[in-house]
Scaffold this active site. Structure first.
Site, PDB file in Angstrom:
ATOM      1  N   LYS A   1      43.681 -60.427 -28.935  1.00  0.00           N
ATOM      2  CA  LYS A   1      43.042 -59.732 -30.069  1.00  0.00           C
ATOM      3  C   LYS A   1      41.703 -60.421 -30.363  1.00  0.00           C
ATOM      4  O   LYS A   1      41.650 -61.477 -30.983  1.00  0.00           O
ATOM      5  CB  LYS A   1      43.958 -59.793 -31.300  1.00  0.00           C
TER       6      LYS A   1
ATOM      7  N   SER B   1      39.645 -69.274 -39.253  1.00  0.00           N
ATOM      8  CA  SER B   1      39.575 -69.957 -40.540  1.00  0.00           C
ATOM      9  C   SER B   1      40.934 -70.502 -40.965  1.00  0.00           C
ATOM     10  O   SER B   1      41.989 -69.977 -40.596  1.00  0.00           O
ATOM     11  CB  SER B   1      39.061 -68.994 -41.618  1.00  0.00           C
TER      12      SER B   1
ATOM     13  N   GLU C   1      44.001 -73.524 -34.259  1.00  0.00           N
ATOM     14  CA  GLU C   1      42.784 -74.330 -34.222  1.00  0.00           C
ATOM     15  C   GLU C   1      41.891 -73.775 -35.312  1.00  0.00           C
ATOM     16  O   GLU C   1      41.343 -72.675 -35.187  1.00  0.00           O
ATOM     17  CB  GLU C   1      42.132 -74.245 -32.833  1.00  0.00           C
TER      18      GLU C   1
ATOM     19  N   CYS D   1      33.219 -74.643 -35.014  1.00  0.00           N
ATOM     20  CA  CYS D   1      34.221 -75.305 -35.857  1.00  0.00           C
ATOM     21  C   CYS D   1      33.995 -76.807 -35.928  1.00  0.00           C
ATOM     22  O   CYS D   1      34.313 -77.446 -36.938  1.00  0.00           O
ATOM     23  CB  CYS D   1      35.627 -74.996 -35.350  1.00  0.00           C
TER      24      CYS D   1
ATOM     25  N   GLU E   1      33.558 -75.467 -45.656  1.00  0.00           N
ATOM     26  CA  GLU E   1      32.975 -75.068 -44.373  1.00  0.00           C
ATOM     27  C   GLU E   1      32.024 -73.899 -44.575  1.00  0.00           C
ATOM     28  O   GLU E   1      32.427 -72.824 -45.016  1.00  0.00           O
ATOM     29  CB  GLU E   1      34.068 -74.702 -43.372  1.00  0.00           C
TER      30      GLU E   1
END
Length: 502
Positions: A198, A251, A272, A306, A405
């Site tokens: 996906k 996220s 992750e 990230c 973030e």
């Protein structure tokens, strides 16, 4: 014809092909429209213009893909494929990616915005290496014979075997679409699983092309499926009882929702997630080397990484000098459409992401930070989702730009004097994905590397990854590890077998 003209001409030709008809889902080896008939637009971030219409998969499409993947799991052509043949298949797929590297780099550039030259060198070449690396694992990944001591005194043979975990939902983000797909698809196929990929709705194009190449390489129908669409499709994969494992990169907020959704059949989950990586610079560091790498660590891929080194902790004695050198590197970046070979800094992926980054700059200013450079849209670029490389000085440890973030090209700079407080500040985060340390003092380097809570610590370098070494985070940066043997273990179950030989 110049390299620039050739690149734009190739992109125009590819764009015309994409626009001819909606791109379908890949289910059971075929390209099919969504059962609802719906499609959505994927947009070029450099222009804001539509690239293609893509099938919008929904719950019913997810169910069809899961059924195809479950059927393929029991197909002798896949289930009984020898380890050697599975290795050959993965290497054939790597060969096809290599053959089509230029086209894939263009697709990624047009769909994601990052410069095509960097995309080819990093994402496409990296994906080739990933498939070649995991092509070596099927012949080396197995169980072992263990010395057991049963109470009865019977003569017992005990051994373990590794089996594929089953049907895997692989949900990948928009910042490195091809790379993140390869990081998950390669070990899953090497372990003998079947997959449903996906991709993010912003960047579906290379995922669809990767599945087509897998079919060309000889992957049996149903082994590699792709569902394009929005959050509804991702949630349906997480909830589906026919899915045995979910692997997700994205996220932390969505990662938590996946954990909650996975409880129905207690499917395996690896995550992750986000990061807010510190760059720690000691007064004895090589400032030229540090500045170059710190600039790359926050501005590469427009900060949409990230592991981006978004928190700078520079010793007070070298803080201003270092910031000036980083700003100089930022000023030398060439911003523009990534189809231009001279460009090394492209747009953000979407208007939504542009708005997010811009809002954080405003939050930082309101909290008392100073915009040293950047902070908005480049004046010369009126179209597309471009945002300048930005440095925010005088940042404080409790500011949102330091704690949250941003996922954009924004560096928050802090100074320090006390080494113990430095470690406390570096660890004062919900995240623990990575960290950078800059010093020529080996003792200090190892001490800090041991004290910082992060899954990866780079000393006098930054953002190096390799398929042989595990990658993942502490705290709310995720569960499990990508790469290496650890990745193979994520896509397998271990079975213990006892045999009475008495």
């Amino acid at each position: 014809m110049s390299d620039r003209d050739a690149m734009f001409a190739a992109a125009e030709q590819l764009g015309s092909a994409l626009a001819r008809q909606p791109l379908g889902l890949i289910i059971d080896g075929k390209s099919v429209p969504a059962l609802s008939g719906k499609s959505f637009a994927t947009v070029n971030p450099a222009t804001g213009l539509e690239l293609a219409q893509v099938a919008e998969g929904g719950v019913a499409d997810v169910d069809a893909a899961v059924q195809a993947a479950r059927k393929a799991l029991g197909n002798p052509a896949w289930r009984d494929m020898s380890a050697v043949d599975r290795s050959k298949l993965l290497n054939r797929l790597a060969d096809l990616i290599e053959r089509d590297a230029d086209e894939l780099a263009l697709l990624e550039c047009m769909d994601n915005g990052k410069p095509a030259t960097l995309t080819k060198a990093v994402e496409i070449e990296g994906s080739i290496k990933t498939f070649r690396y995991f092509a070596g694992w099927p012949t080396k990944f197995g169980g072992e014979t263990l010395p057991v001591s049963p109470r009865s005194g019977a003569k017992i043979l005990n051994y373990t075997v590794r089996e594929p975990v089953g049907v895997c939902a692989l949900i990948v983000p928009w910042n490195y679409p091809m790379s993140m797909a390869a990081w998950k698809v390669a070990p899953a196929l090497a372990a003998g699983c079947t997959v449903i990929l996906k991709p993010a709705e912003q960047t579906p194009l290379t995922a669809l092309r990767l599945a087509e190449l897998a079919l060309e390489a000889g992957v049996p129908p149903g082994v590699f499926n792709v569902i394009t669409g929005f959050g509804e499709a991702g949630a349906a994969l997480v909830d589906h009882p026919g899915v045995d494992k979910v692997a997700f990169t994205g996220s932390t907020e969505v990662g938590k929702a996946i954990v909650r959704g996975s409880t129905g059949n207690l499917k395996k989950v690896s995550l992750e997630l986000g990061g807010k990586s510190p760059q720690i610079v000691l007064p004895d560091a090589d400032l030229d080397a540090a500045a170059a790498s710190i600039a790359a660590g926050i501005f590469f891929n427009q900060g949409q990484t990230c592991t981006a080194g978004s928190r700078l902790y520079a010793h007070a004695s070298i803080h201003d000098d270092l910031i000036a050198r980083i700003a100089d590197h930022a000023a030398r970046l060439t911003i523009g459409n990534g189809l231009d070979p001279t460009v090394n800094f492209g747009p953000l992926v979407s208007q939504e992401q542009w708005d997010r980054v811009s809002s954080y700059v405003e939050i930082g200013k309101a909290e008392g930070a100073e915009v040293l450079i950047g902070g908005g849209r480049p004046k010369a670029l009126g179209e597309g989702f471009f945002f300048e490389p930005t440095i925010m000085a005088n940042a404080g440890r409790d500011m949102r730009i330091v704690r949250e973030e941003i996922f954009g090209p924004v560096l928050s700079a802090l100074s320090w004097n006390d080494p113990e407080d430095l470690v406390a500040q570096a660890n004062d985060s919900d995240f623990g994905l990575s960290a950078g340390i800059w010093t020529n003092d080996l003792r200090q380097a190892h001490r800090l590397a041991g004290a910082v809570k992060a899954g990866t610590v780079w000393i006098n370098c930054f953002n190096l990854v390799d398929n042989a070494t595990p990658f993942g985070g502490f705290k709310q940066s995720g569960w499990g590890r990508e790469h290496g043997r650890q990745a193979m273990e994520l896509y397998s179950e271990i079975k213990s077998i006892w045999v009475n030989l008495s």
